[in-house]
Design a protein around this motif. Structure first.
Motif, PDB file in Angstrom:
ATOM      1  N   SER A  33      -9.284 -22.165  36.947  1.00 30.01           N
ATOM      2  CA  SER A  33      -8.393 -23.004  36.688  1.00 30.01           C
ATOM      3  C   SER A  33      -7.527 -23.560  37.871  1.00 30.01           C
ATOM      4  CB  SER A  33      -7.440 -22.731  35.566  1.00 30.01           C
ATOM      5  OG  SER A  33      -8.155 -22.398  34.412  1.00 30.01           O
ATOM      6  N   MET A  60     -12.105 -24.506  32.599  1.00 35.03           N
ATOM      7  CA  MET A  60     -11.100 -25.686  32.231  1.00 35.03           C
ATOM      8  C   MET A  60     -10.126 -25.338  31.348  1.00 35.03           C
ATOM      9  SD  MET A  60     -12.560 -28.449  33.754  1.00 35.03           S
ATOM     10  CE  MET A  60     -11.990 -29.883  32.898  1.00 35.03           C
ATOM     11  N   ARG A  61     -10.107 -24.315  30.781  1.00 31.34           N
ATOM     12  CA  ARG A  61      -9.092 -23.780  29.710  1.00 31.34           C
ATOM     13  C   ARG A  61      -8.565 -24.915  28.855  1.00 31.34           C
ATOM     14  NH1 ARG A  61      -6.007 -18.944  32.676  1.00 31.34           N
ATOM     15  NH2 ARG A  61      -7.249 -17.360  31.900  1.00 31.34           N
ATOM     16  N   THR A  62      -9.427 -25.690  28.310  1.00 33.66           N
ATOM     17  CA  THR A  62      -9.216 -26.929  27.435  1.00 33.66           C
ATOM     18  C   THR A  62      -8.386 -26.625  26.256  1.00 33.66           C
ATOM     19  OG1 THR A  62     -10.900 -28.158  28.427  1.00 33.66           O
ATOM     20  CG2 THR A  62      -9.976 -28.983  26.367  1.00 33.66           C
ATOM     21  N   VAL A  63      -7.116 -27.047  25.980  1.00 30.84           N
ATOM     22  CA  VAL A  63      -6.464 -27.217  24.879  1.00 30.84           C
ATOM     23  C   VAL A  63      -6.399 -28.288  23.785  1.00 30.84           C
ATOM     24  CG1 VAL A  63      -5.049 -25.102  25.799  1.00 30.84           C
ATOM     25  CG2 VAL A  63      -4.226 -27.564  25.943  1.00 30.84           C
ATOM     26  N   ASP A  64      -6.884 -29.388  24.410  1.00 25.56           N
ATOM     27  CA  ASP A  64      -7.022 -30.728  23.640  1.00 25.56           C
ATOM     28  C   ASP A  64      -7.972 -31.392  24.446  1.00 25.56           C
ATOM     29  OD1 ASP A  64      -6.298 -32.597  21.686  1.00 25.56           O
ATOM     30  OD2 ASP A  64      -4.682 -33.417  23.146  1.00 25.56           O
ATOM     31  N   ALA A  65      -8.387 -32.625  23.541  1.00 29.59           N
ATOM     32  CA  ALA A  65      -9.380 -33.476  24.432  1.00 29.59           C
ATOM     33  C   ALA A  65     -10.690 -32.829  24.696  1.00 29.59           C
ATOM     34  CB  ALA A  65      -8.687 -34.328  25.439  1.00 29.59           C
ATOM     35  N   GLY A  66     -10.972 -32.042  23.739  1.00 27.84           N
ATOM     36  CA  GLY A  66     -12.317 -31.262  24.078  1.00 27.84           C
ATOM     37  C   GLY A  66     -13.580 -32.011  24.557  1.00 27.84           C
ATOM     38  N   LEU A  68     -13.747 -34.809  25.985  1.00 29.96           N
ATOM     39  CA  LEU A  68     -13.233 -35.364  27.566  1.00 29.96           C
ATOM     40  C   LEU A  68     -13.485 -34.571  28.577  1.00 29.96           C
ATOM     41  CD1 LEU A  68     -12.265 -37.946  28.813  1.00 29.96           C
ATOM     42  CD2 LEU A  68      -9.932 -37.160  28.662  1.00 29.96           C
ATOM     43  N   GLU A  69     -12.847 -33.438  28.202  1.00 30.87           N
ATOM     44  CA  GLU A  69     -12.617 -32.507  29.405  1.00 30.87           C
ATOM     45  C   GLU A  69     -13.981 -31.787  29.791  1.00 30.87           C
ATOM     46  OE1 GLU A  69      -9.218 -29.844  29.759  1.00 30.87           O
ATOM     47  OE2 GLU A  69      -7.985 -31.557  29.812  1.00 30.87           O
ATOM     48  N   MET A  84      -9.634 -22.889  25.038  1.00 27.33           N
ATOM     49  CA  MET A  84      -8.883 -21.872  24.856  1.00 27.33           C
ATOM     50  C   MET A  84      -9.368 -21.681  23.471  1.00 27.33           C
ATOM     51  SD  MET A  84      -7.268 -21.237  27.523  1.00 27.33           S
ATOM     52  CE  MET A  84      -6.351 -19.624  26.884  1.00 27.33           C
ATOM     53  N   GLY A  86      -7.493 -20.290  20.966  1.00 24.48           N
ATOM     54  CA  GLY A  86      -6.619 -20.760  20.186  1.00 24.48           C
ATOM     55  C   GLY A  86      -6.512 -22.206  19.773  1.00 24.48           C
ATOM     56  N   ALA A  87      -7.261 -23.198  20.764  1.00 26.64           N
ATOM     57  CA  ALA A  87      -7.280 -24.435  20.475  1.00 26.64           C
ATOM     58  C   ALA A  87      -7.545 -24.965  19.091  1.00 26.64           C
ATOM     59  CB  ALA A  87      -8.156 -25.195  21.279  1.00 26.64           C
ATOM     60  N   THR A  91     -10.861 -29.330  18.589  1.00 24.23           N
ATOM     61  CA  THR A  91     -11.056 -29.488  20.097  1.00 24.23           C
ATOM     62  C   THR A  91     -12.122 -28.693  20.543  1.00 24.23           C
ATOM     63  OG1 THR A  91      -8.519 -29.570  20.272  1.00 24.23           O
ATOM     64  CG2 THR A  91      -9.882 -28.886  22.161  1.00 24.23           C
TER      65      THR A  91
ATOM     66  N   LYS B  37      -6.898 -32.406  36.221  1.00 24.79           N
ATOM     67  CA  LYS B  37      -8.284 -31.545  36.419  1.00 24.79           C
ATOM     68  C   LYS B  37      -9.456 -32.297  36.810  1.00 24.79           C
ATOM     69  CE  LYS B  37      -7.501 -28.249  32.545  1.00 24.79           C
ATOM     70  NZ  LYS B  37      -7.549 -28.096  31.048  1.00 24.79           N
ATOM     71  N   ARG B  61      -0.458 -27.333  31.753  1.00 18.25           N
ATOM     72  CA  ARG B  61      -0.634 -26.630  30.426  1.00 18.25           C
ATOM     73  C   ARG B  61      -1.147 -25.135  31.076  1.00 18.25           C
ATOM     74  NH1 ARG B  61      -3.468 -30.782  26.153  1.00 18.25           N
ATOM     75  NH2 ARG B  61      -1.364 -30.980  25.186  1.00 18.25           N
ATOM     76  N   GLU B  69       0.649 -21.669  39.707  1.00 18.97           N
ATOM     77  CA  GLU B  69       0.205 -22.872  39.235  1.00 18.97           C
ATOM     78  C   GLU B  69       1.364 -24.141  39.283  1.00 18.97           C
ATOM     79  OE1 GLU B  69      -2.071 -23.744  35.820  1.00 18.97           O
ATOM     80  OE2 GLU B  69      -3.804 -22.532  36.565  1.00 18.97           O
ATOM     81  N   ASP B 112      -0.431 -25.900  19.322  1.00 18.05           N
ATOM     82  CA  ASP B 112      -1.558 -24.428  18.741  1.00 18.05           C
ATOM     83  C   ASP B 112      -0.670 -23.310  18.775  1.00 18.05           C
ATOM     84  OD1 ASP B 112      -3.701 -26.127  18.323  1.00 18.05           O
ATOM     85  OD2 ASP B 112      -4.112 -25.914  20.387  1.00 18.05           O
ATOM     86  N   GLY B 136      -1.965 -32.475  19.716  1.00 15.15           N
ATOM     87  CA  GLY B 136      -2.812 -32.955  20.646  1.00 15.15           C
ATOM     88  C   GLY B 136      -3.826 -34.141  19.872  1.00 15.15           C
ATOM     89  N   ASP B 138      -6.631 -34.348  19.381  1.00 15.41           N
ATOM     90  CA  ASP B 138      -7.681 -33.909  18.476  1.00 15.41           C
ATOM     91  C   ASP B 138      -7.249 -33.751  17.138  1.00 15.41           C
ATOM     92  OD1 ASP B 138     -10.016 -34.105  20.297  1.00 15.41           O
ATOM     93  OD2 ASP B 138      -9.615 -32.091  21.214  1.00 15.41           O
TER      94      ASP B 138
END
Lengths: 247, 247
Positions: A33, A60-66, A68-69, A84, A86-87, A91, B37, B61, B69, B112, B136, B138
């Motif tokens: 990341s 990427m450790r995406t938490v939103d906009a699954g 898209l990212e 993530m 926990g998302a 997502t 990203k 995030r 970071e 989340d 988010g 989503d």
């Protein structure tokens, strides 16, 4: 079990220098990341171009906009992306849908997920390839930290899982014996005096166990339904082990 | 209450085009995770250079390597960075320490986070500037979604908080009346036929309430200890409101 090398560096130059040393011994190259946030998808594109025969994991450790990212990373050449654990389910679904459109995969990162054993089963149902049971660097720095607890959580989940967070030569065979599909190794390779030799040692340890069976004591018993002897990957594992021994 | 514009776009060109339209009306420009990203900290550097008088929020995030970071984003010019509210305490501490070394700040993103009301109080104790109560994209897409629940969670936390996730002109005064320190607006500006006019309308709504007091019904009562009438920012708010009205 595959060997994933986690490059916890912030610049593409450092990452490429490390890859040149260790790529021959690893199956999956993980672009961390911090590197993605520092250099953008340019980093993914450059490493993919240099190592087209390796599996490239964009953390990427995406938490939103699954969607898209995930699309962003897949478009730059990644084979696996992380969301993530926990998302929000949607997502995860968005990232999985993006992966399926391209024949690629999503990994759920279980860092800081409460109730991670049960959540891993849900995530498997949502279509992730595997769940990465993961203690981050900040958590590993704590004196009470032990990778054994991470291994055990993955084993209990009964979902396909990988283990990350301080895996070293002392614990790699425990990771394999637990039934993990991937062992993630970072600092134990990167900070070694000779990263190339360190990666090779992990390769030999994994492939020797693949051929001859696990000899390490399994502290918590065998995982349910996961044989620990040579599995479907035996042929390839034996070739790799032979190559490592003869190198 | 300050107005934060969340740019949920993936390219620097799109972001700069949006900034040119709306920057005059907003206090905080948020550089979203997908943009970071995609383009790396280059995006932070470019926007900071173009808008030195605005507060620049890098939505990193962060879930691990808090200090690393945060330093990366601050080094590129960001004034605020986000860490995930569910991250390990030491990750949050690392980011806060990095911020303090530079006289900057950390925002905790509550997306989340289970038990987010109590967690927000812990995060305030760890030194974050405020907690962003956040649904988010989503999650907003779900038919059961309502920003009122997000506002109410922030209010109950009694910690300094912002609200993000579908804030529009119908809900902006509820956000202000709840005692939020920042309202985060994204799609309601970005997707408006005229983003400049939309941002101006949010500015007028906020500043008018700052000057004349809240006239919107407060559904859940006043927050504890947070007056809703004109506050310390009154002078600046009145100037801004006058300017918006006379524009």
């Amino acid at each position: 079990m595959q060997l994933q090398f986690a490059m916890d560096v912030s610049t593409l130059d450092e990452a490429l220098a490390l890859c040149r040393q260790v790529a021959e011994h690893v199956d999956i190259i993980e672009i961390g990341s911090p590197l993605i946030k520092n250099e953008g998808v340019t980093a993914i594109r450059a490493i993919t171009a240099s190592y087209p025969d390796k599996t490239i994991f964009a953390d990427m450790r995406t938490v939103d906009a699954g969607a898209l990212e995930a699309d962003m990373a897949f478009g730059a050449g990644a084979d696996l992306v992380s969301v993530m654990g926990g998302a929000d389910d949607d997502t995860v679904r968005g990232a999985v849908a993006a992966a399926r459109r391209r024949g690629k995969g999503v990994v759920a990162d279980m860092t800081d997920v409460r109730g991670c054993v049960l959540r891993a089963r849900e995530l498997a149902g949502l279509g992730v390839e595997f769940c990465e049971f993961h203690a981050g660097g900040d958590e590993q720095a704590l004196c009470r930290y032990s990778v054994r607890a991470v291994i055990e959580a993955g084993r209990q989940s009964e979902a396909p899982f990988s283990v990350a967070g301080g895996v070293d030569l002392d614990s790699i065979l425990d990771v394999r014996a637990s039934g993990a599909v991937v062992a993630v190794v970072g600092a134990a390779i990167r900070r070694a005096p000779d990263p190339r030799a360190a990666a090779g040692a992990f390769r030999v340890a994994i492939d020797t166990a693949s051929v001859f069976g696990d000899v390490t004591p399994v502290r918590q018993g065998r995982p349910h339904g996961i044989p620990c002897g040579p599995g479907p990957g035996q042929g390839r594992a034996r070739r790799l082990a032979d190559r490592a021994r003869n190198a």
